[in-house]
Design an enzyme around this catalytic site. Sequence first.
Site, short mmCIF file in Angstrom:
data_model
loop_
_atom_site.label_atom_id
_atom_site.label_comp_id
_atom_site.label_asym_id
_atom_site.label_seq_id
_atom_site.Cartn_x
_atom_site.Cartn_y
_atom_site.Cartn_z
N GLY A 82 -0.66 1.86 9.51
CA GLY A 82 0.07 1.69 10.77
C GLY A 82 -0.79 1.34 11.99
CB SER B 262 -0.91 0.01 1.22
OG SER B 262 -1.51 1.29 1.35
CG ASP C 188 -5.20 2.49 0.88
OD1 ASP C 188 -6.10 1.64 0.86
OD2 ASP C 188 -4.04 2.24 1.26
CG HIS D 165 -3.84 -1.54 -1.47
ND1 HIS D 165 -4.92 -2.36 -1.70
CD2 HIS D 165 -4.22 -0.69 -0.49
CE1 HIS D 165 -5.91 -2.02 -0.90
NE2 HIS D 165 -5.52 -1.01 -0.15
CG MET E 5 -8.46 6.98 2.29
SD MET E 5 -7.63 7.03 3.90
CE MET E 5 -6.75 5.46 3.86
CG MET F 94 -11.38 3.00 2.21
SD MET F 94 -9.79 2.98 3.04
CE MET F 94 -8.72 3.06 1.62
CG HIS G 98 -9.20 -0.07 -0.35
ND1 HIS G 98 -8.60 -0.20 0.89
CD2 HIS G 98 -10.53 -0.17 -0.11
CE1 HIS G 98 -9.53 -0.37 1.82
NE2 HIS G 98 -10.71 -0.35 1.24
CG ASP H 171 -6.11 -2.81 3.32
OD1 ASP H 171 -5.05 -2.51 3.89
OD2 ASP H 171 -6.77 -2.01 2.63
CG MET I 237 -11.57 -2.82 5.41
SD MET I 237 -10.08 -2.45 4.46
CE MET I 237 -9.08 -1.55 5.66
C1 DX5 Z 1 -6.20 1.62 5.66
C2 DX5 Z 1 -5.82 1.30 4.23
C3 DX5 Z 1 -4.69 0.36 4.14
C4 DX5 Z 1 -3.40 0.86 4.76
C5 DX5 Z 1 -2.80 -0.32 5.45
O1 DX5 Z 1 -7.49 2.12 5.70
O2 DX5 Z 1 -6.90 0.72 3.54
O3 DX5 Z 1 -4.46 -0.07 2.82
O4 DX5 Z 1 -2.48 1.40 3.86
O5 DX5 Z 1 -1.69 0.10 6.15
P1 DX5 Z 1 -0.91 -0.87 7.14
O6 DX5 Z 1 -0.46 -2.05 6.36
O7 DX5 Z 1 0.21 -0.02 7.63
O8 DX5 Z 1 -1.90 -1.24 8.23
ZN ZN Z 2 -6.43 -0.22 1.58
#
Ligand code: DX5
Ligand code: ZN
Length: 218
Positions: free
Chosen positions: A143, A8, A33, A31, A35, A66, A64, A173, A135
């Site tokens: 993190g 990601s 994200d 990946h 948002m 969101m 992804h 994820d 999720m």
């Molecule tokens: C969180 C994202 C993830 C995020 C995961 O909402 O969808 O893809 O980057 O990060 P880590 O692997 O650090 O938990």
């Molecule tokens: Zn994600």
Amino acid sequence: MAVQISPSILSADFARLAEAAASVPNADWLHVDVMDNHFVPNLTLGLPVVESLLKATSTPIDCHLMIEDPDRWAPAYAEAGAGSVTIHAEAAKAPVRTLRQIRAAGARAGFALNPATPVEPYEDLLGEIDMLLLMTVEPGFGGQRFLDVVLPKLRRAGELVGRRGGQIWLQVDGGVSAETIERCAEAGADVFVAGSAVFGAEDPARAVDELRALAEKG
Ligand code: DX5
Ligand code: ZN
């Protein structure tokens, strides 16, 4: 189903995304994200950045979304050339139509469930889905700590998906790391998103190899 690793870029340097992509040539996917600060309390990037990233790397992009209105936006990500586009069950108002539009545009159609969203109500939708994303943290930030509470659902989802003959990938994820990836693989996941565990590592490509080796054991 072979193990796939999808680093990601949320945990990468946003001013150097092309370099981040190049630093993990052994990744199966990148990946991304998206948002919107409405569906989740964070804001990242949108279609123009994905379009630029598509030109900057040959690694397939795993988007992804969101966002509050995936029905409006998801097809455009597929049309832009993302290999996989995932919408959230909690946000989509017309998931069947949107998943079909993603497929019609040539991408794999992903369907995501937050930790507290049950999988069973969506069993009849599985024929419309190429990848189910569970999720393993509340979405919004990288993190975070892996939520073990999702593992029983992952197992049940693995059984539902398994009945379809392995055509549907099962992605996890959130909080996926060397400490947690074996548990996910053992429960049935085959596509692993990892942000901080890859881009927070000194050698991201080595982190991908190590995660893959652990998942293959699981
Ligand atoms: C969180 C994202 C993830 C995020 C995961 O909402 O969808 O893809 O980057 O990060 P880590 O692997 O650090 O938990
Ligand atoms: Zn994600």
